[in-house]
Design a protein around this motif. Structure first.
Motif, PDB file in Angstrom:
ATOM      1  N   GLN A   1       3.655  18.457 -11.514  1.00 43.19           N
ATOM      2  CA  GLN A   1       3.589  19.060 -12.847  1.00 43.19           C
ATOM      3  C   GLN A   1       4.932  19.705 -13.179  1.00 43.19           C
ATOM      4  OE1 GLN A   1       0.775  19.100 -15.037  1.00 43.19           O
ATOM      5  NE2 GLN A   1       2.364  19.780 -16.469  1.00 43.19           N
ATOM      6  N   GLY A   2       5.589  19.199 -14.201  1.00 40.91           N
ATOM      7  CA  GLY A   2       6.854  19.765 -14.645  1.00 40.91           C
ATOM      8  C   GLY A   2       6.700  20.469 -15.973  1.00 40.91           C
ATOM      9  N   LYS A   3       7.803  20.966 -16.513  1.00 42.01           N
ATOM     10  CA  LYS A   3       7.745  21.709 -17.775  1.00 42.01           C
ATOM     11  C   LYS A   3       7.371  20.812 -18.954  1.00 42.01           C
ATOM     12  CE  LYS A   3      12.742  21.324 -18.528  1.00 42.01           C
ATOM     13  NZ  LYS A   3      14.006  22.099 -18.758  1.00 42.01           N
TER      14      LYS A   3
ATOM     15  N   LYS B   1       0.830  -1.203   0.000  1.00 40.29           N
ATOM     16  CA  LYS B   1       0.000   0.000   0.000  1.00 40.29           C
ATOM     17  C   LYS B   1       0.865   1.254   0.000  1.00 40.29           C
ATOM     18  CE  LYS B   1      -3.557   2.397   2.720  1.00 40.29           C
ATOM     19  NZ  LYS B   1      -4.414   2.338   3.946  1.00 40.29           N
ATOM     20  N   TRP B   2       1.924   1.251   0.818  1.00 37.68           N
ATOM     21  CA  TRP B   2       2.826   2.404   0.890  1.00 37.68           C
ATOM     22  C   TRP B   2       3.531   2.598  -0.451  1.00 37.68           C
ATOM     23  CZ3 TRP B   2       7.303   3.143   4.993  1.00 37.68           C
ATOM     24  CH2 TRP B   2       7.671   4.486   5.013  1.00 37.68           C
ATOM     25  N   ASN B   3       3.999   1.504  -1.043  1.00 36.70           N
ATOM     26  CA  ASN B   3       4.670   1.609  -2.341  1.00 36.70           C
ATOM     27  C   ASN B   3       3.744   2.215  -3.396  1.00 36.70           C
ATOM     28  OD1 ASN B   3       6.896   0.441  -1.202  1.00 36.70           O
ATOM     29  ND2 ASN B   3       6.529  -1.596  -2.046  1.00 36.70           N
ATOM     30  N   SER B   4       2.484   1.766  -3.395  1.00 34.33           N
ATOM     31  CA  SER B   4       1.515   2.305  -4.357  1.00 34.33           C
ATOM     32  C   SER B   4       1.243   3.784  -4.076  1.00 34.33           C
ATOM     33  CB  SER B   4       0.209   1.514  -4.281  1.00 34.33           C
ATOM     34  OG  SER B   4       0.412   0.169  -4.658  1.00 34.33           O
ATOM     35  N   MET B   5       1.192   4.131  -2.805  1.00 32.33           N
ATOM     36  CA  MET B   5       0.960   5.517  -2.412  1.00 32.33           C
ATOM     37  C   MET B   5       2.095   6.412  -2.922  1.00 32.33           C
ATOM     38  SD  MET B   5       0.329   6.908   1.503  1.00 32.33           S
ATOM     39  CE  MET B   5      -0.646   5.437   1.870  1.00 32.33           C
ATOM     40  N   MET B   6       3.339   5.933  -2.766  1.00 32.95           N
ATOM     41  CA  MET B   6       4.487   6.715  -3.212  1.00 32.95           C
ATOM     42  C   MET B   6       4.515   6.836  -4.733  1.00 32.95           C
ATOM     43  SD  MET B   6       7.587   5.643  -0.604  1.00 32.95           S
ATOM     44  CE  MET B   6       7.455   3.858  -0.817  1.00 32.95           C
ATOM     45  N   GLN B   7       4.190   5.750  -5.413  1.00 40.80           N
ATOM     46  CA  GLN B   7       4.214   5.745  -6.872  1.00 40.80           C
ATOM     47  C   GLN B   7       3.127   6.641  -7.456  1.00 40.80           C
ATOM     48  OE1 GLN B   7       6.525   4.214  -8.737  1.00 40.80           O
ATOM     49  NE2 GLN B   7       5.625   4.946 -10.644  1.00 40.80           N
ATOM     50  N   SER B   8       2.049   6.846  -6.713  1.00 42.01           N
ATOM     51  CA  SER B   8       0.922   7.622  -7.236  1.00 42.01           C
ATOM     52  C   SER B   8       1.141   9.131  -7.146  1.00 42.01           C
ATOM     53  CB  SER B   8      -0.360   7.264  -6.474  1.00 42.01           C
ATOM     54  OG  SER B   8      -0.298   7.717  -5.135  1.00 42.01           O
TER      55      SER B   8
ATOM     56  N   PHE C   1       5.153  14.138 -13.766  1.00 36.46           N
ATOM     57  CA  PHE C   1       6.243  13.191 -13.529  1.00 36.46           C
ATOM     58  C   PHE C   1       6.158  12.679 -12.095  1.00 36.46           C
ATOM     59  CE2 PHE C   1       7.858  17.217 -12.032  1.00 36.46           C
ATOM     60  CZ  PHE C   1       8.668  16.911 -10.947  1.00 36.46           C
ATOM     61  N   THR C   2       6.784  11.536 -11.847  1.00 43.20           N
ATOM     62  CA  THR C   2       6.837  10.947 -10.511  1.00 43.20           C
ATOM     63  C   THR C   2       8.100  11.425  -9.808  1.00 43.20           C
ATOM     64  OG1 THR C   2       5.700   8.956 -11.316  1.00 43.20           O
ATOM     65  CG2 THR C   2       6.834   8.798  -9.196  1.00 43.20           C
ATOM     66  N   PRO C   3       7.983  12.182  -8.727  1.00 46.69           N
ATOM     67  CA  PRO C   3       9.162  12.698  -8.044  1.00 46.69           C
ATOM     68  C   PRO C   3       9.876  11.591  -7.274  1.00 46.69           C
ATOM     69  CG  PRO C   3       7.213  13.222  -6.773  1.00 46.69           C
ATOM     70  CD  PRO C   3       6.734  12.582  -8.054  1.00 46.69           C
ATOM     71  N   PRO C   4      11.123  11.810  -6.872  1.00 42.55           N
ATOM     72  CA  PRO C   4      11.838  10.801  -6.075  1.00 42.55           C
ATOM     73  C   PRO C   4      11.119  10.565  -4.744  1.00 42.55           C
ATOM     74  CG  PRO C   4      13.001  12.899  -6.040  1.00 42.55           C
ATOM     75  CD  PRO C   4      11.931  13.029  -7.077  1.00 42.55           C
ATOM     76  N   ILE C   5      11.231   9.363  -4.225  1.00 47.07           N
ATOM     77  CA  ILE C   5      10.487   9.059  -2.993  1.00 47.07           C
ATOM     78  C   ILE C   5      10.925   9.933  -1.823  1.00 47.07           C
ATOM     79  CG2 ILE C   5      10.032   6.692  -3.714  1.00 47.07           C
ATOM     80  CD1 ILE C   5      12.112   5.759  -1.712  1.00 47.07           C
ATOM     81  N   TYR C   6      12.168  10.437  -1.870  1.00 45.32           N
ATOM     82  CA  TYR C   6      12.638  11.276  -0.766  1.00 45.32           C
ATOM     83  C   TYR C   6      12.149  12.726  -0.892  1.00 45.32           C
ATOM     84  CZ  TYR C   6      16.357  11.713  -4.301  1.00 45.32           C
ATOM     85  OH  TYR C   6      17.065  11.870  -5.478  1.00 45.32           O
TER      86      TYR C   6
END
Length: 257
Positions: free
Chosen positions: A178-180, A167-174, A184-189
């Motif tokens: 908004q980039g230029k 669940k946590w992994n899916s939460m982070m991946q979701s 995009f998916t930002p780094p988990i940190y």
């Protein structure tokens, strides 16, 4: 001497000391390597945890820092920044046997589970030698302490908590920004999460498990860079983890955790 003059002298002394401390930053640590440090585990206490009844204030459902001994109220929880995720298969000797350390640690790509079997009434994955394998999700995190300072730590999830891990992994991946060039998916940190504890049970007993909620973006640049640096160290293999029967292997203790 007037009170304001005393206060000014104390302030001046403190500034001078701080300047000296900053100038000597890192002195004395030259001979220490990663092998000389213990990465703290953030553990959930259960009714059978040795700290309960022995450490003042330690109660089931609390979160323990295995190195500092700090206790955190499970209902209030802790704030963490996940930095890296590593899944492993850890081989353990049966409880009461062996050294209490892992017999072997296999990467997530290993086919070791194909060599295991189940015992009647037991959900563990046993090897023919009597040892068992635990599918373990490792989260390298920055714990934001009570002063707002990030501290590296490790959270392991296994058995019933693997569902929370997915669940946590899916939460982070979701998480999307908004980039230029679009989303995009930002780094988990780049994200902060609140981890609390909840009471859980099944036909084998009762225990405490993790509850995870996303707080939002990391707004503090110092925390972001500390988390990124920790992530890079983990990725480079520079962070050493010393699993043992207490901090790293709740499976060596009472089931079903």
């Amino acid at each position: 001497m007037a009170k304001n003059e005393i206060a000014e002298q104390k302030a001046s002394t403190a500034l001078a000391l701080m300047s000296d401390l900053e100038q000597d930053a890192g002195a004395g640590f030259d001979g220490m390597t990663q092998d000389d440090y213990a990465l703290p585990f953030l553990r959930l206490l259960t009714s059978t945890s040795p700290e309960v009844g022995e450490v003042d204030g330690a109660l089931p459902g609390m979160i323990l820092n295995s190195v500092t001994g700090d206790l955190h109220d499970g209902k209030k929880g802790i704030t963490v920044v996940p930095c890296a995720y590593v899944r492993q298969y850890i081989e353990w000797a049966p409880r009461g046997q062996g050294s209490g350390a892992p017999v072997h640690i296999y990467p997530a790509t290993s086919d070791i589970l194909s060599q295991t079997h189940k015992e009647p009434g037991d959900n563990k994955d046993y090897l023919d030698n009597g040892n068992y394998i635990e599918n373990t999700a490792n989260y390298y995190v920055m714990l934001i302490n009570r002063e707002g300072v990030p501290e590296p730590a490790l959270i392991t999830m296994k058995s019933t908590q693997l569902k929370k891990s997915r669940k946590w992994n899916s939460m982070m991946q979701s998480v999307k920004l908004q980039g230029k060039n679009g989303l995009f998916t930002p780094p988990i940190y780049s994200q902060m999460y609140q981890l609390t504890t909840v009471s859980e049970s099944n036909d084998k007993g009762k225990w405490f498990g993790w509850e995870i909620q996303r707080i939002g973006d990391v707004a503090n640049a110092d925390i972001f860079h500390a988390a990124k640096s920790f992530a890079q160290s983990v990725g480079a293999g520079d962070v050493k983890v010393k699993h043992d029967g207490e901090t790293g292997a709740p499976g060596n203790g009472p089931a079903p955790f």
